[in-house]
Design an enzyme around this catalytic site. Structure first.
Site, PDB file in Angstrom:
ATOM      1  N   GLY A 171     -47.885 -66.259 -23.730  1.00 31.33           N
ATOM      2  CA  GLY A 171     -47.849 -64.846 -23.492  1.00 31.33           C
ATOM      3  C   GLY A 171     -48.290 -63.966 -24.907  1.00 31.33           C
ATOM      4  CD  GLN A 197     -46.474 -61.319 -29.593  1.00 30.91           C
ATOM      5  OE1 GLN A 197     -46.563 -61.366 -28.314  1.00 30.91           O
ATOM      6  NE2 GLN A 197     -46.177 -62.004 -30.263  1.00 30.91           N
ATOM      7  CB  CYS A 237     -42.130 -65.622 -30.914  1.00 31.26           C
ATOM      8  SG  CYS A 237     -42.780 -63.882 -30.860  1.00 31.26           S
ATOM      9  CG  LEU A 238     -48.035 -66.578 -30.291  1.00 32.49           C
ATOM     10  CD1 LEU A 238     -49.144 -66.026 -29.551  1.00 32.49           C
ATOM     11  CD2 LEU A 238     -48.274 -68.114 -30.791  1.00 32.49           C
ATOM     12  CG  HIS A 287     -40.722 -64.164 -25.221  1.00 28.65           C
ATOM     13  ND1 HIS A 287     -40.268 -64.896 -26.073  1.00 28.65           N
ATOM     14  CD2 HIS A 287     -41.926 -63.553 -25.877  1.00 28.65           C
ATOM     15  CE1 HIS A 287     -40.737 -64.901 -27.419  1.00 28.65           C
ATOM     16  NE2 HIS A 287     -41.944 -63.831 -27.204  1.00 28.65           N
ATOM     17  CD  GLU A 288     -45.439 -62.418 -24.130  1.00 22.41           C
ATOM     18  OE1 GLU A 288     -45.621 -61.607 -25.056  1.00 22.41           O
ATOM     19  OE2 GLU A 288     -45.023 -63.381 -24.674  1.00 22.41           O
ATOM     20  CG  HIS A 343     -43.027 -59.313 -28.045  1.00 21.92           C
ATOM     21  ND1 HIS A 343     -42.784 -59.470 -29.443  1.00 21.92           N
ATOM     22  CD2 HIS A 343     -43.241 -60.707 -27.516  1.00 21.92           C
ATOM     23  CE1 HIS A 343     -42.809 -60.455 -29.802  1.00 21.92           C
ATOM     24  NE2 HIS A 343     -43.004 -61.351 -28.539  1.00 21.92           N
TER      25      HIS A 343
HETATM   26 CO    CO Z   1     -43.320 -63.197 -28.599  1.00 19.98          CO
END
Ligand code: CO
Length: 145
Positions: A44, A49, A87-88, A129-130, A133
């Site tokens: 995701g 981000q 996480c990216l 998770h998203e 963010h």
């Molecule tokens: Co993330």
């Protein structure tokens, strides 16, 4: 698009609600986010981000793509599961995080249509998770179990 990494302050801001999902800016951003998520091999990606502090995220799980605009978690199961999560924006870290196993989410899709979904397991985790963010919360902020 470039993915921002912690400690970039944009990642910690509460993202703004999208007034019109059909705005040109949003419609152009969605495919770019999908491409960026796929290129990074992420499950995701949330708009903060890539430096846009708006309530938009994309998720792809088991070959199904979800575009979520202004998502809201409506209910969460009592049953929680702890799994290591990455996480990216926090490269190289895997952190055990407790999340609800099942959740219900309401959101608008890329056409601005009202949607609701009941998700469980990995998909439910990805949604949580998203949405974190969008509220400026990263995996390193969660209480470790
Ligand atoms: Co993330």
């Amino acid at each position: 698009m470039e993915i921002l990494h912690e400690p970039n302050p944009i990642l910690r801001k509460k993202a703004k609600k999208i007034k019109n999902p059909l705005d040109k800016e949003i419609q152009e951003l969605i495919p770019q986010m999908i491409e960026t998520m796929r290129a990074a091999k992420g499950l995701g990606l949330a708009a903060p981000q890539i430096g846009k502090s708006i309530r938009l995220c994309v998720i792809e799980e088991s070959g199904i793509l979800y575009v979520l605009i202004n998502p809201q978690i409506k209910s969460t199961s009592m049953e929680k599961i702890i799994t290591e999560e990455g996480c990216l924006s926090v490269p190289g870290k895997w952190i055990p995080i407790e999340r609800s196993d099942e959740i219900k989410v309401r959101y608008l899709n890329e056409k601005g249509e009202k949607c609701k979904i009941k998700a469980r397991g990995l998909l439910a985790r990805a949604f949580q998770h998203e949405i974190d963010h969008l509220n400026g919360i990263l995996i390193i902020d969660k209480k470790q179990k």
